[in-house]
Write a protein that holds these residues in place. Structure first.
Motif, short mmCIF file in Angstrom:
data_model
loop_
_atom_site.label_atom_id
_atom_site.label_comp_id
_atom_site.label_asym_id
_atom_site.label_seq_id
_atom_site.Cartn_x
_atom_site.Cartn_y
_atom_site.Cartn_z
N GLU A 1 0.82 -1.21 0.00
CA GLU A 1 0.00 0.00 0.00
C GLU A 1 0.86 1.26 0.00
OE1 GLU A 1 -3.47 2.08 2.79
OE2 GLU A 1 -3.05 -0.08 2.94
N ARG A 2 1.91 1.24 0.78
CA ARG A 2 2.79 2.41 0.83
C ARG A 2 3.46 2.66 -0.51
NH1 ARG A 2 8.04 3.03 4.88
NH2 ARG A 2 8.85 4.99 3.98
N ALA B 1 0.21 -4.15 -4.90
CA ALA B 1 0.18 -2.69 -5.11
C ALA B 1 -0.76 -2.33 -6.26
CB ALA B 1 1.59 -2.17 -5.38
N ILE B 2 -0.73 -3.13 -7.32
CA ILE B 2 -1.65 -2.91 -8.44
C ILE B 2 -3.08 -3.08 -7.98
CG2 ILE B 2 -2.42 -3.85 -10.66
CD1 ILE B 2 0.53 -4.59 -11.21
N ALA B 3 -3.35 -4.13 -7.20
CA ALA B 3 -4.70 -4.35 -6.68
C ALA B 3 -5.16 -3.18 -5.83
CB ALA B 3 -4.73 -5.65 -5.87
N HIS B 4 -4.29 -2.67 -4.98
CA HIS B 4 -4.63 -1.52 -4.14
C HIS B 4 -4.97 -0.30 -4.99
CE1 HIS B 4 -4.55 1.33 -0.83
NE2 HIS B 4 -3.62 2.04 -1.46
N LEU B 5 -4.18 -0.07 -6.02
CA LEU B 5 -4.43 1.08 -6.90
C LEU B 5 -5.75 0.94 -7.66
CD1 LEU B 5 -0.80 1.58 -8.25
CD2 LEU B 5 -2.11 3.26 -6.94
N TYR C 1 -8.98 -2.47 -4.66
CA TYR C 1 -9.24 -3.70 -3.92
C TYR C 1 -8.71 -3.58 -2.49
CZ TYR C 1 -10.32 -5.82 -8.44
OH TYR C 1 -10.87 -6.10 -9.66
N ASP C 2 -9.38 -4.22 -1.57
CA ASP C 2 -9.00 -4.21 -0.16
C ASP C 2 -8.00 -5.34 0.10
OD1 ASP C 2 -8.77 -4.19 2.57
OD2 ASP C 2 -10.88 -4.67 2.97
N LEU C 3 -6.76 -4.98 0.43
CA LEU C 3 -5.72 -5.99 0.60
C LEU C 3 -5.90 -6.82 1.86
CD1 LEU C 3 -2.53 -4.06 -0.58
CD2 LEU C 3 -4.00 -5.62 -1.88
N ASP C 4 -6.80 -6.41 2.74
CA ASP C 4 -7.11 -7.21 3.93
C ASP C 4 -8.16 -8.28 3.64
OD1 ASP C 4 -5.32 -5.90 5.62
OD2 ASP C 4 -6.78 -4.31 6.05
N ASP C 5 -8.79 -8.20 2.48
CA ASP C 5 -9.82 -9.15 2.08
C ASP C 5 -9.14 -10.46 1.66
OD1 ASP C 5 -11.77 -10.65 0.69
OD2 ASP C 5 -12.81 -8.83 0.04
N ARG D 1 -10.16 -12.84 -0.12
CA ARG D 1 -10.40 -13.14 -1.54
C ARG D 1 -9.37 -12.44 -2.41
NH1 ARG D 1 -16.46 -10.99 -1.39
NH2 ARG D 1 -15.24 -9.39 -0.32
N VAL D 2 -9.07 -11.19 -2.06
CA VAL D 2 -8.09 -10.41 -2.82
C VAL D 2 -6.70 -11.01 -2.66
CG1 VAL D 2 -7.00 -8.15 -3.06
CG2 VAL D 2 -9.47 -8.32 -2.69
N ARG D 3 -6.39 -11.46 -1.48
CA ARG D 3 -5.08 -12.08 -1.24
C ARG D 3 -4.92 -13.36 -2.06
NH1 ARG D 3 -2.15 -10.59 4.27
NH2 ARG D 3 -2.77 -8.39 4.36
N THR D 4 -5.98 -14.13 -2.16
CA THR D 4 -5.92 -15.32 -3.02
C THR D 4 -5.74 -14.93 -4.48
OG1 THR D 4 -7.39 -16.53 -1.51
CG2 THR D 4 -7.12 -17.44 -3.70
N ALA D 5 -6.41 -13.87 -4.91
CA ALA D 5 -6.27 -13.39 -6.29
C ALA D 5 -4.85 -12.92 -6.57
CB ALA D 5 -7.27 -12.27 -6.56
#
Length: 231
Positions: free
Chosen positions: A46-47, A111-115, A118-122, A124-128
């Motif tokens: 995220e940073r 980082a791309i997902a965050h931009l 997407y919620d990186l704490d989710d 589902r997103v971590r699996t993706a």
């Protein structure tokens, strides 16, 4: 040489598939935590994303391009992926060079997902994010063989988190990482007799794979409306 490397990688894959699903999930969980949350002088996903976004004046696509470029350079720097602060203390069952590269690539995808919102704490997103490490060819091949049932985007936007799918993805990704190291080692061994060429090959392989994964994540993780996790 490339054909030999592919042969070695494909030969290693069946053995890698026998990696225990629970162990694979544990390895990938540690890699993800390191990549997403950061550690010591290794900034969080995220940073990194927010820093790039600020530098390009809020243009998300330019920020994504900058994130990918940065991580290609990191992946191509010989020795960097094995000298990340704290990496050697991680109790992971994978070689340090493979683990380090996976962390760099996972942070890039996260980082791309965050931009893209997407919620990186989710979970589902971590699996993706982990699924994207297979790359476009890896995902496409596994979808055809039914060893993977859906795409990173579908995983990230699914109605609920699927623990079984997460374990399946982890097993496939660990197998892919092990196979890649086998192919890379063969390529370096073949070129080692030529001064400096072995290191150049290693840097090129790592940089190219990072570029391909970055492009795939950019294409796959399109902006979507977030869904809450259902109880």
């Amino acid at each position: 040489m490339a054909g030999v490397a592919r042969f070695v990688a494909s030969s290693l894959a069946p053995a890698a598939q026998r990696f225990a699903p629970q162990a694979a999930a544990g390895v990938l969980r540690q890699i993800l935590e390191f990549a997403i949350d950061g550690y010591q002088r290794f900034p969080s996903a995220e940073r990194v994303a927010d820093n790039k976004l600020e530098k390009v004046g809020g243009d998300v696509q330019l920020a994504i391009d900058a994130v990918v470029d940065q991580h290609i350079r990191l992946a191509g720097v010989q020795g960097f992926v094995t000298s990340i602060g704290g990496l050697v203390t991680l109790p992971v069952a994978l070689p340090a060079n493979m683990t380090g590269l996976a962390i760099v690539q996972a942070r890039m995808v996260a980082a791309i997902a965050h931009l893209r919102g997407y919620d990186l704490d989710d979970p589902r997103v971590r699996t993706a994010v982990i699924t994207c490490l297979l790359g476009e060819d890896g995902v496409t091949d596994r979808l055809k063989k039914s060893s993977l049932v859906t795409s990173p985007l579908a995983i990230a936007t699914a109605p609920v988190f699927d623990p079984e799918l997460d374990r399946q993805v982890s097993t496939e990704v660990v197998a892919e990482l092990i196979a890649r190291v086998g192919g890379k080692r063969m390529a370096i061994t073949v070129t080692r007799r030529v001064p400096l060429l072995g290191g150049a090959v290693g840097a090129t392989v790592d940089g190219w794979s990072t570029y391909r994964i970055g492009q795939y994540a950019d294409k796959s993780l399109i902006r979507r409306t977030r869904r809450p996790i259902e109880p």
